[in-house]
Design a protein around this motif. Structure first.
Motif, PDB file in Angstrom:
ATOM      1  N   HIS A 179      40.911  37.792  38.780  1.00 18.94           N
ATOM      2  CA  HIS A 179      42.042  36.790  38.534  1.00 18.94           C
ATOM      3  C   HIS A 179      42.135  36.175  39.762  1.00 18.94           C
ATOM      4  O   HIS A 179      41.671  36.626  40.950  1.00 18.94           O
ATOM      5  CB  HIS A 179      43.218  37.554  38.020  1.00 18.94           C
ATOM      6  N   ALA A 180      42.882  35.170  39.827  1.00 18.63           N
ATOM      7  CA  ALA A 180      43.319  34.396  41.013  1.00 18.63           C
ATOM      8  C   ALA A 180      44.372  35.311  41.750  1.00 18.63           C
ATOM      9  O   ALA A 180      45.288  35.817  41.139  1.00 18.63           O
ATOM     10  CB  ALA A 180      43.991  33.008  40.861  1.00 18.63           C
ATOM     11  N   PRO A 181      44.248  35.600  42.968  1.00 19.22           N
ATOM     12  CA  PRO A 181      45.292  36.429  43.683  1.00 19.22           C
ATOM     13  C   PRO A 181      46.637  35.796  43.517  1.00 19.22           C
ATOM     14  O   PRO A 181      46.847  34.582  43.493  1.00 19.22           O
ATOM     15  CB  PRO A 181      44.831  36.270  45.339  1.00 19.22           C
ATOM     16  N   GLY A 182      47.386  36.529  43.335  1.00 16.74           N
ATOM     17  CA  GLY A 182      49.016  36.207  42.980  1.00 16.74           C
ATOM     18  C   GLY A 182      49.441  36.109  41.666  1.00 16.74           C
ATOM     19  O   GLY A 182      50.581  35.562  41.528  1.00 16.74           O
ATOM     20  N   THR A 183      48.711  36.226  40.909  1.00 22.88           N
ATOM     21  CA  THR A 183      48.841  35.730  39.561  1.00 22.88           C
ATOM     22  C   THR A 183      49.029  37.019  38.462  1.00 22.88           C
ATOM     23  O   THR A 183      49.990  37.276  37.703  1.00 22.88           O
ATOM     24  CB  THR A 183      47.817  35.161  38.682  1.00 22.88           C
ATOM     25  N   GLU A 184      48.075  38.174  38.676  1.00 26.99           N
ATOM     26  CA  GLU A 184      48.136  39.274  37.892  1.00 26.99           C
ATOM     27  C   GLU A 184      48.248  40.684  38.387  1.00 26.99           C
ATOM     28  O   GLU A 184      47.718  40.787  39.464  1.00 26.99           O
ATOM     29  CB  GLU A 184      46.775  39.444  36.951  1.00 26.99           C
ATOM     30  N   TYR A 185      49.364  41.247  38.019  1.00 25.54           N
ATOM     31  CA  TYR A 185      49.591  42.522  38.623  1.00 25.54           C
ATOM     32  C   TYR A 185      48.788  43.705  37.994  1.00 25.54           C
ATOM     33  O   TYR A 185      48.461  44.140  36.883  1.00 25.54           O
ATOM     34  CB  TYR A 185      50.838  43.093  38.230  1.00 25.54           C
ATOM     35  N   VAL A 186      47.989  44.444  39.056  1.00 26.67           N
ATOM     36  CA  VAL A 186      47.098  45.658  38.639  1.00 26.67           C
ATOM     37  C   VAL A 186      47.496  46.534  39.998  1.00 26.67           C
ATOM     38  O   VAL A 186      47.062  46.137  41.036  1.00 26.67           O
ATOM     39  CB  VAL A 186      45.673  45.192  38.739  1.00 26.67           C
ATOM     40  N   TYR A 187      47.997  47.673  39.602  1.00 29.91           N
ATOM     41  CA  TYR A 187      48.287  48.756  40.447  1.00 29.91           C
ATOM     42  C   TYR A 187      47.143  49.218  41.248  1.00 29.91           C
ATOM     43  O   TYR A 187      45.916  49.704  40.584  1.00 29.91           O
ATOM     44  CB  TYR A 187      49.089  49.993  39.820  1.00 29.91           C
ATOM     45  N   THR A 188      47.058  49.251  42.398  1.00 31.31           N
ATOM     46  CA  THR A 188      45.676  49.735  43.122  1.00 31.31           C
ATOM     47  C   THR A 188      46.286  50.448  44.765  1.00 31.31           C
ATOM     48  O   THR A 188      46.875  49.614  45.429  1.00 31.31           O
ATOM     49  CB  THR A 188      44.455  48.713  43.227  1.00 31.31           C
ATOM     50  N   SER A 189      45.703  51.542  44.956  1.00 29.12           N
ATOM     51  CA  SER A 189      45.850  51.968  46.296  1.00 29.12           C
ATOM     52  C   SER A 189      45.201  51.003  47.334  1.00 29.12           C
ATOM     53  O   SER A 189      45.190  51.274  48.562  1.00 29.12           O
ATOM     54  CB  SER A 189      45.506  53.555  46.378  1.00 29.12           C
ATOM     55  N   ALA A 190      43.972  50.647  47.059  1.00 30.30           N
ATOM     56  CA  ALA A 190      43.262  49.835  47.859  1.00 30.30           C
ATOM     57  C   ALA A 190      44.247  48.856  48.521  1.00 30.30           C
ATOM     58  O   ALA A 190      43.854  48.349  49.781  1.00 30.30           O
ATOM     59  CB  ALA A 190      42.113  48.974  46.922  1.00 30.30           C
ATOM     60  N   ALA A 191      44.975  48.106  47.917  1.00 33.45           N
ATOM     61  CA  ALA A 191      45.871  47.141  48.379  1.00 33.45           C
ATOM     62  C   ALA A 191      46.800  47.632  49.572  1.00 33.45           C
ATOM     63  O   ALA A 191      47.094  46.969  50.651  1.00 33.45           O
ATOM     64  CB  ALA A 191      46.801  46.311  47.203  1.00 33.45           C
ATOM     65  N   SER A 192      47.215  48.602  49.281  1.00 34.98           N
ATOM     66  CA  SER A 192      47.924  49.532  50.300  1.00 34.98           C
ATOM     67  C   SER A 192      47.425  49.906  51.536  1.00 34.98           C
ATOM     68  O   SER A 192      47.780  49.763  52.776  1.00 34.98           O
ATOM     69  CB  SER A 192      48.792  50.969  49.748  1.00 34.98           C
ATOM     70  N   TYR A 193      45.833  50.330  51.494  1.00 32.74           N
ATOM     71  CA  TYR A 193      45.188  50.487  52.483  1.00 32.74           C
ATOM     72  C   TYR A 193      44.808  49.175  53.166  1.00 32.74           C
ATOM     73  O   TYR A 193      45.067  49.582  54.648  1.00 32.74           O
ATOM     74  CB  TYR A 193      43.818  51.182  52.093  1.00 32.74           C
ATOM     75  N   MET A 194      44.923  48.256  52.662  1.00 32.53           N
ATOM     76  CA  MET A 194      44.617  47.018  53.625  1.00 32.53           C
ATOM     77  C   MET A 194      46.071  46.682  54.256  1.00 32.53           C
ATOM     78  O   MET A 194      45.731  45.872  55.383  1.00 32.53           O
ATOM     79  CB  MET A 194      44.157  45.707  52.832  1.00 32.53           C
ATOM     80  N   LEU A 195      47.070  46.904  53.734  1.00 35.10           N
ATOM     81  CA  LEU A 195      48.348  46.530  54.519  1.00 35.10           C
ATOM     82  C   LEU A 195      48.256  47.450  55.833  1.00 35.10           C
ATOM     83  O   LEU A 195      48.592  46.987  56.881  1.00 35.10           O
ATOM     84  CB  LEU A 195      49.373  46.884  53.722  1.00 35.10           C
TER      85      LEU A 195
END
Length: 498
Positions: free
Chosen positions: A168-184
């Motif tokens: 998906h284009a970023p900013g469009t679809e919500y998909v829960y993932t711990s990977a995003a939190s790691y990058m923060l």
């Protein structure tokens, strides 16, 4: 918790609640003094028990006071607890503070921070992903990456993140993932030079009186922003109360007020239920949630914050009880009965008492298997031998594998607490134990079966281990109460070493 109630003033006055033996720095008050019906809180606890839901601790807060709390044995207010994905909401605090300090912005592109980690075929979508997309879990990924998966990877998790396909284009679809939190967390360390934990310590943990907390470290020298944080139930509560108070704590601004508002609203259009690493629910209610249920929920309309820990498969199982059984305790207009305060105290006192210890049983095999080493047949876990030793009212279970010798002491007629590094991460959401507290009991279920219960009170996990003896052979069966994957190990079998 060791709360007592002492009546003051005229008969029927609300009791004054003392602090628990562990001082978390939070004032106490009786529920009725802040408009909370103690009988309805009792009904909430009763409904959970009737449904077989395993609640370990809870703390209820209103108007600057803790008004109800309890810890089921062997959980205690001073015990630390693995908080799993509640860490995400702490990570969001760090990002809000870093933005306030000018270190980064929501529109910053993730790829710009790690040009050396990008794959050669990085496309436009990957280059377009922003910090806000990470916060709202709208990365463009197809499915969740669990922390339990990455805990088995010893190479760079940043590189792993960039390997995940975007559908998906970023900013469009919500998909829960711990990977995003790691990058923060990785971005925060990149721009501040501090780990997430070190950054938050003077800015959040110390002002809130959070102590002894610890945060695991990933292979990049980065705290996993989506998990890995260990703290107390009171610390869960403080996180929620801080947001309920708009970022203020004891009159001091900790978080920017606008950040709190932004973090605790949903993004992504109608039906969206996710903010900046907070789960958003109807009527202004929002929650920090960890797997197996560690929870900090703010009932914003009513000025109430609830923190709890449990061992439940899904948080969705719990929420109907919060809305149907707990919420009526503080949303009614009638003046609560002060006598209900005492009834709640008595209910919690019974709830916290240790359960009766079952009879240890007896087997003539005990003397025969005492100290006997059993050579375990070839197995995928690499277990080589198992030994059980008896003495002084205890049974010591020893397991040797390719990493060394591991043991747990269990009482035969009482619970025994010790520490262990017993392997079993595949039963425990990928976590490996080191000096982990364990409360254990052993009993002969029948003449040929020794059954042990291992409670790991810093976690949601409770293992049941059965040793079945048949002539000179043993079968070891091990299962767990909750897990994200495997619930039972393949049986280990072996023969007595002569």
């Amino acid at each position: 918790m060791r709360n007592t109630n002492v009546a003051v003033g005229q008969p029927g006055a609300a009791p004054v609640r003392e602090r628990p033996a562990f001082d978390d720095g939070l004032p106490r008050a009786a529920p009725s003094t802040v408009g909370i019906d103690g009988d309805q809180v009792i009904a909430f606890l009763d409904q959970l028990e009737s449904a077989g839901l395993d609640l370990h601790s809870f703390m209820l807060h209103r108007q600057g006071r803790v008004v109800a709390e309890g810890w089921r044995w062997p959980y205690r207010p001073d015990r630390l607890r693995v908080l799993h994905s509640v860490a995400k909401s702490f990570t969001a605090c760090a990002i809000g503070l870093a933005i306030e300090e000018g270190h980064l912005s929501l529109s910053d592109r993730v790829a710009d921070y790690f040009p050396d980690e990008l794959p050669a075929d990085a496309g436009a979508w990957l280059h377009a992903m922003t910090v806000q997309d990470l916060l709202t879990m709208r990365t463009g990924h197809a499915s969740e990456v669990s922390g339990s998966v990455w805990r088995n990877i010893s190479t760079s998790w940043i590189a792993e993140f960039f390997k995940i396909p975007l559908v998906h284009a970023p900013g469009t679809e919500y998909v829960y993932t711990s990977a995003a939190s790691y990058m923060l967390s990785a971005i925060l360390t990149k721009v501040t030079g501090a780990t997430l934990h070190d950054y938050l310590r003077p800015r959040l943990f110390e002002p809130l009186g959070i102590c002894d907390e610890r945060w695991a470290m990933g292979p990049d020298g980065i705290n996993p922003g989506g998990n890995g944080l260990t703290a107390r139930t009171a610390d869960l509560l403080k996180l929620g109360v801080l947001h309920a108070q708009g970022g203020l704590w004891q009159g001091k601004r900790i978080l920017p007020e606008q950040w709190v508002r932004d973090a605790t609203r949903a993004y992504g259009g109608p039906g969206s239920t996710y903010g900046y690493h907070w789960q958003i629910r109807p009527a202004g209610t929002y929650s920090a949630i960890g797997v197996f249920v560690q929870l900090s929920t703010v009932f914003a309309e009513h000025g109430v914050t609830l923190a709890l820990t449990a061992a439940m498969d899904k948080s969705a199982t719990l929420f109907p009880y919060l809305l149907n059984d707990l919420k009526p305790a503080f949303q009614g207009d009638a003046m609560p009965d002060a006598a209900a305060d005492q009834r709640l105290v008595e209910r919690i006192r019974a709830w916290e008492a240790p359960p009766p210890v079952p009879a240890a049983g007896h087997s003539a095999l005990q003397s025969q298997v005492d100290g006997m080493a059993y050579a375990i047949d070839a197995n995928a876990a690499g277990v080589e031998s198992v030994t059980l030793s008896f003495g002084a009212g205890e049974c010591t279970f020893q397991l040797r594998d390719t990493t060394g010798l591991h043991q747990i002491r269990a009482g035969l007629d009482r619970w025994v607490e010790s520490t262990t590094d017993m392997p079993g991460q595949d039963l425990h959401h990928g976590y490996t134990f080191h000096d982990e507290p364990v409360v254990a009991l052993a009993r002969w279920a029948d003449a040929a079966v020794l059954e042990m219960t291992w409670i790991f009170p810093q976690t949601a996990f409770k293992d049941t281990v059965r040793c079945v003896f048949d002539g000179g052979r043993i079968t070891v069966q091990r299962s767990v109460n909750v897990n994200s994957g495997l619930r039972r190990h393949p049986d280990l079998t072996g023969a007595a070493a002569r």
